[in-house]
Design an enzyme around this catalytic site. Sequence first.
Site, PDB file in Angstrom:
ATOM      1  N   LYS A  75      38.693  28.638  37.505  1.00 31.42           N
ATOM      2  CA  LYS A  75      37.326  29.100  37.739  1.00 31.42           C
ATOM      3  C   LYS A  75      36.375  28.375  36.793  1.00 31.42           C
ATOM      4  O   LYS A  75      36.664  28.214  35.608  1.00 31.42           O
ATOM      5  CB  LYS A  75      37.273  30.613  37.513  1.00 31.42           C
ATOM      6  N   SER A 151      32.838  37.533  41.035  1.00 28.92           N
ATOM      7  CA  SER A 151      32.355  36.192  40.791  1.00 28.92           C
ATOM      8  C   SER A 151      33.425  35.119  40.995  1.00 28.92           C
ATOM      9  O   SER A 151      33.122  33.932  40.924  1.00 28.92           O
ATOM     10  CB  SER A 151      31.808  36.092  39.359  1.00 28.92           C
ATOM     11  N   SER A 175      35.372  41.272  39.316  1.00 32.63           N
ATOM     12  CA  SER A 175      35.348  39.902  39.823  1.00 32.63           C
ATOM     13  C   SER A 175      36.698  39.292  40.149  1.00 32.63           C
ATOM     14  O   SER A 175      36.768  38.153  40.617  1.00 32.63           O
ATOM     15  CB  SER A 175      34.603  38.994  38.836  1.00 32.63           C
TER      16      SER A 175
END
Length: 472
Positions: A75, A151, A175
């Site tokens: 990520k 996210s 997330s």
Amino acid sequence: MDQSEYLAQDGVGLAGLIARGDVSAAEVVEAALTRLAAVNPKLNAVTLELADQARAAVKGGAPAGPLGGVPYLIKDLGAQMAGVPTTAGSWLMGDPPAAADSAIVAAYRRAGLVIIGKTNTPEFGLEPVTEPKRFGPARNPWDLGRTPGGSSGGASSAVAGGVVPAAHASDGGGSIRIPASCSGLFGLKPSRGRVSFAPADEGWGGFSIHHAVTHSVRDSAVLLDAVCAPQPGDPYWRDAPSTPYASEVDRDPGALRIAFTTAALASDALDPECVEAVREAARLCASLGHRVEEASLPGDFTAVAAATGTVIAASVAAMLDSETARRGRPIAPDEVEDVTWGMYERGRGVTGAAYVQALQAVHAFGRLVAAFFERFDILLLSTLGSPPIPIGALRGGDMRGYAQRLFAFMPNTGAFNATGQPAMSVPLAWSTGGLPIGLQFVARVGEESLLFRLAAQLEQAHAWAHRRPTAG
């Protein structure tokens, strides 16, 4: 390695093929890169491809480790890779390459994972959808017009789309669990302190934690084993388990005391399909021999959401003030997105006393919930308030209504970042429109092992691996 063979395997399966010599690590990496090239133009899941680095990593064979040669994605937020920029989905910080790997990335490399790219994320991870202005929206392989969540939305889109069997994710308010629910994946948020943020400081007052989104339960367990060693100086930490998590997926969970609720903790009500999904999951658990009863989780969830928002806003303000000091000039509103600027302005108004009071409110809530978990082993509830929403839905009206739309979508995840409990989203249901609906299971702090045992039992009883989207 042909695409059908690649797509049929989870990470542990790919590692086994490589270890036995049935396929080379180089072939597996090429299969991943081929899939990435085929689906990423539609999904926009990966914002930085690292093909040259990946090929170099397997040039001499598979790296050593339990997942040697397995392709993986990081990520683009909260985890540094040496020589590679971390943008956090924003133009603000520029693109300086990191000087060294974060502890979690170093651990992934020791496990033998081959990093092939970085995934899309909303600016600074502040939203439960992945629609940064810098990179554009990540799309859900189940329906390209809908969000894969956030996210860690780029991560979930890539895994659901078959680019990699698992990907790094992080969770400060849902997330990991939100994108897992949106994308039909398994996503476990570990207990506070289980995975180090080193060398960075705690995330959002200890609310945030690293782990992954995966297709299989066993991949999640092996990945957590790889990264759960505490680092010197960690402000929150837990010892690594005496028994590896990978072994827990073969153990019976026993007869558990499971409470369930169809409530939307931080909004008015769940979508009816989510309500029915909870009830069906409760019936499944009862059929597996667990003692299941409906119960209400105690607490003022609106107040807890406000308190966590205060901590997060102050954290955002501190981050942006540090950037102001570094570059020697103030940040202007047009340098960041509206949500970021709103959080920044709110955070700059938080006094030291207000910050402490917010943490005290959060910790008091944690004690209240801990008392509830003396009666129950597990809490079952819907991960989200609805199936995945259309791209742009959160921004689709006046920003004054943003909070209402936000919590209608994600009413049930942030509470367990506040308490620090482990919680997992399990892909047990689909809407009548064919969209995934995740069910959230929460355990006491430190009891990831119990969640893995239960998840493996659910995976065997109600398998989901065969359900794959067509849009990717």
